[in-house]
Scaffold this active site. Sequence first.
Site, short mmCIF file in Angstrom:
data_model
loop_
_atom_site.label_atom_id
_atom_site.label_comp_id
_atom_site.label_asym_id
_atom_site.label_seq_id
_atom_site.Cartn_x
_atom_site.Cartn_y
_atom_site.Cartn_z
N SER A 291 32.23 -24.59 -24.84
CA SER A 291 32.65 -23.59 -23.88
C SER A 291 34.18 -23.49 -23.84
O SER A 291 34.80 -23.23 -24.86
CB SER A 291 32.05 -23.91 -22.50
OG SER A 291 32.25 -22.87 -21.59
N GLU A 384 23.18 -15.77 -25.25
CA GLU A 384 24.48 -15.89 -24.56
C GLU A 384 25.21 -14.57 -24.42
O GLU A 384 25.18 -13.72 -25.32
CB GLU A 384 25.41 -16.82 -25.35
CG GLU A 384 25.09 -18.27 -25.26
CD GLU A 384 26.30 -19.13 -25.55
OE1 GLU A 384 27.38 -18.83 -25.01
OE2 GLU A 384 26.16 -20.09 -26.30
N HIS A 414 24.13 -20.22 -22.67
CA HIS A 414 25.46 -20.78 -22.89
C HIS A 414 25.45 -22.30 -22.80
O HIS A 414 24.86 -22.88 -21.88
CB HIS A 414 26.41 -20.20 -21.83
CG HIS A 414 27.83 -20.66 -21.96
ND1 HIS A 414 28.65 -20.25 -22.98
CD2 HIS A 414 28.57 -21.49 -21.19
CE1 HIS A 414 29.84 -20.80 -22.83
NE2 HIS A 414 29.81 -21.56 -21.77
#
Length: 444
Positions: A291, A384, A414
Amino acid sequence: MTTPFVDFNQQVIEEFRANHGRVGGMFEGARLILLTTTGARTGRPHTTPVGFLPDPGRLLVIASAGGADRHPAWYHNLVANPRVTVETGLFTLVADAVVLEGAEREEIWARAVESDPGWAQYQRKTARVIPVVALHPVRMSHADLPEGGLLKLMRQEDRLTANRVTGPDTFDTVLTALSAGPPPLPPGADTSEPFTLPVPGRWANASGRAPQEAGVVLYVHGGGFEQRMPAFEHPMAYHLSKAAGRPAFNVDYSLAPEHPFPVAHDEVVTAYRALLAEGVPAERTVLVGESAGATLVLEMLLTLRAEGVALPGAVVPVSPITDFTLTNPSIDAPAGRDAVGREVLEHVVGQYLNGRPNDQAPQSPIHGDLAGLPRMLLVVGGDEALLDDSRRYAEAAAEAGVEVTLDVYDGMPHAFHIAVLPDPQLPVGATFLKRLSAWLGEDR
């Protein structure tokens, strides 16, 4: 005049293309591709939805025809003309079809029957031996490329490998497994510090090897640049160490909004430089980020190259933000219930950049010169909002000459890789770690 079967097939094809590979009704949740063959008699293209099995470097399709006594038309077509086109919903592939025979066919058939007993039922209905066909990709294009984009990607074909990774897990199974919180590190886990770095963090070593000999996984956690969760991050570092076969160091970088760009960026660069100063070989260092941490990893590569610092041997960004302009289409059309959407991303970008440009490198990595960067394993969930951030970065890096593998995990949200943490480990987590180990190969 069309038949009801032809009309049904066309409806499935249209739905597949409109929804990036997903269809409902009787095929909901099925692994489907669109296979376009050249007619053996007519020479015209024919497109058919078919089920497939994933296999490293190829797709496998079975000419069952529902157990009919004749092979399906598409099978006769590809025997006559083995060059076919495959649509996965994410990519369009040109592939060469090879009919499997002997022991290889039997091994694949057994695997198919194990995954879906329906194949065995089809075989019992007919006297013919149902063929198994391997589709070997020759070149690939992005499903949403404008006209003319294929030629650009053809120059990348030796640099970009894209895999659609499928499995039994869903958003719900991942969420449920994580609701109990992270498990502790295994008893006796090595968390000793081989040396001290100038940036805070924690060591985890499941390899039994020294950093100077084995190298190091420099793990940069996620959290939108403004959160950290040590109880999750330390076990993650341990799993990464085990999969990569070297010690891991989890960087505790400073957080936004109190510390906006470039504070965290500078700290991860400092941590990497310090590893080299301690004698850790650059070529044995693997950068892994998730991320926001994956964004930091891609940022730091540009800075290290600009400063003439030896680059790491391998990079693994998981679910990165690569373009802070937030203009990629998937942001507004995630396929599933991704927790990260436009509202969250706009908040993250505002906190992290604090007024700095969103279309400049290194903070927005895709806007930099990507030539000369290390080989990459880009990992992203198929559901995502940031799917296009990974896809388009992979294409840009490959175009710049970088060796890139893009793994898209079907149906995953995600940062799904956190599924490595529960005990027992979820299948998708185990798959992620196995693919990481296999990708590192002899570099482990």
